[in-house]
Design a protein around this motif. Structure first.
Motif, PDB file in Angstrom:
ATOM      1  N   ASP A  86      -0.983  83.443  18.421  1.00 53.25           N
ATOM      2  CA  ASP A  86      -1.058  81.997  18.211  1.00 53.25           C
ATOM      3  C   ASP A  86       0.121  81.498  17.378  1.00 53.25           C
ATOM      4  OD1 ASP A  86      -3.671  81.096  19.499  1.00 53.25           O
ATOM      5  OD2 ASP A  86      -4.306  82.830  18.324  1.00 53.25           O
ATOM      6  N   ALA A  87       0.590  82.295  16.424  1.00 52.90           N
ATOM      7  CA  ALA A  87       1.762  81.916  15.632  1.00 52.90           C
ATOM      8  C   ALA A  87       3.012  81.907  16.507  1.00 52.90           C
ATOM      9  CB  ALA A  87       1.944  82.865  14.448  1.00 52.90           C
ATOM     10  N   VAL A  93       6.382  76.330  20.865  1.00 60.15           N
ATOM     11  CA  VAL A  93       6.235  74.890  21.064  1.00 60.15           C
ATOM     12  C   VAL A  93       7.226  74.138  20.172  1.00 60.15           C
ATOM     13  CG1 VAL A  93       4.652  72.934  20.751  1.00 60.15           C
ATOM     14  CG2 VAL A  93       3.849  75.036  21.863  1.00 60.15           C
ATOM     15  N   GLU A  94       7.341  74.534  18.910  1.00 62.76           N
ATOM     16  CA  GLU A  94       8.276  73.879  17.984  1.00 62.76           C
ATOM     17  C   GLU A  94       9.719  74.011  18.452  1.00 62.76           C
ATOM     18  OE1 GLU A  94       7.472  75.674  14.185  1.00 62.76           O
ATOM     19  OE2 GLU A  94       5.494  74.727  14.039  1.00 62.76           O
ATOM     20  N   ALA A  95      10.051  75.144  19.084  1.00 65.65           N
ATOM     21  CA  ALA A  95      11.415  75.379  19.560  1.00 65.65           C
ATOM     22  C   ALA A  95      11.671  74.760  20.929  1.00 65.65           C
ATOM     23  CB  ALA A  95      11.696  76.883  19.615  1.00 65.65           C
ATOM     24  N   GLY A  96      10.632  74.200  21.554  1.00 69.51           N
ATOM     25  CA  GLY A  96      10.796  73.612  22.879  1.00 69.51           C
ATOM     26  C   GLY A  96      10.855  74.647  23.986  1.00 69.51           C
ATOM     27  N   ALA A  97      10.364  75.862  23.723  1.00 64.87           N
ATOM     28  CA  ALA A  97      10.370  76.920  24.733  1.00 64.87           C
ATOM     29  C   ALA A  97       9.335  76.612  25.818  1.00 64.87           C
ATOM     30  CB  ALA A  97      10.053  78.271  24.092  1.00 64.87           C
ATOM     31  N   LYS A  98       9.538  77.184  26.974  1.00 64.52           N
ATOM     32  CA  LYS A  98       8.625  76.963  28.092  1.00 64.52           C
ATOM     33  C   LYS A  98       7.416  77.891  27.952  1.00 64.52           C
ATOM     34  CE  LYS A  98       8.361  76.755  33.096  1.00 64.52           C
ATOM     35  NZ  LYS A  98       9.106  76.887  34.353  1.00 64.52           N
ATOM     36  N   ARG A 101       1.736  80.202  29.908  1.00 68.89           N
ATOM     37  CA  ARG A 101       0.278  80.256  29.803  1.00 68.89           C
ATOM     38  C   ARG A 101      -0.091  80.123  28.332  1.00 68.89           C
ATOM     39  NH1 ARG A 101      -3.912  84.725  32.298  1.00 68.89           N
ATOM     40  NH2 ARG A 101      -5.779  83.525  31.817  1.00 68.89           N
ATOM     41  N   GLU A 102      -0.876  79.108  28.036  1.00 73.99           N
ATOM     42  CA  GLU A 102      -1.340  78.866  26.670  1.00 73.99           C
ATOM     43  C   GLU A 102      -2.097  80.100  26.162  1.00 73.99           C
ATOM     44  OE1 GLU A 102      -0.805  75.991  24.870  1.00 73.99           O
ATOM     45  OE2 GLU A 102       0.350  75.127  26.512  1.00 73.99           O
ATOM     46  N   PRO A 103      -2.277  80.248  24.847  1.00 72.23           N
ATOM     47  CA  PRO A 103      -3.024  81.407  24.339  1.00 72.23           C
ATOM     48  C   PRO A 103      -4.381  81.547  25.033  1.00 72.23           C
ATOM     49  CG  PRO A 103      -1.992  80.247  22.532  1.00 72.23           C
ATOM     50  CD  PRO A 103      -1.791  79.392  23.763  1.00 72.23           C
TER      51      PRO A 103
END
Length: 131
Positions: A86-87, A93-98, A101-103
């Motif tokens: 989750d971290a 998300v903060e870095a704008g990475a693609k 699949r969500e956790p």
């Protein structure tokens, strides 16, 4: 084999944009640089080695560098073990990475998240420790 040598597996990746790869690997996945060899003109990374504080390591370099083996950039799938996927997701998300699949929780008791690096390699990061 020397008693001080620990055998291991080092996935080796080839990137067209080594600066973007470096930022993703350190900033999102938490790798730390142990060796970085720039090209003569400084425009790319010819060879880099990185380790994770939780264990494991990778090597990567420019797809454009001369090598004994052809190593064109291409999509690979890698799994990275971590205690806190989750971290990793939050950093992605903060870095704008693609985020591919969500956790999610698996039926075999692991928690994972799947991401794509800047060149499309798939990184699943999770708690699975193998059998």
């Amino acid at each position: 084999m020397s008693e001080t040598t620990t055998p291991g597996v080092w996935p080796c990746l080839s990137y067209t944009d080594t600066d973007a790869a470096r930022a993703f690997l350190t900033g999102v996945l938490g790798f730390t640089e142990t060796l970085v060899v720039p090209s003569e003109d400084g425009s790319a990374i010819v060879h880099a080695e990185m380790r994770r504080p939780e264990g494991g390591g990778i090597m990567f370099g420019s797809a454009m560098s001369a090598s004994d083996l052809p190593a064109p950039a291409g999509i690979q799938w890698l799994f990275v073990e971590t205690a806190d996927p989750d971290a990793v997701h939050r950093r992605a998300v903060e870095a704008g990475a693609k985020v591919l699949r969500e956790p999610y929780d698996t039926d075999y008791g692991a928690r994972n998240v799947s991401l794509a690096d800047p060149e499309g390699n798939v990184w699943t990061v999770g708690t699975y420790q193998g059998s």
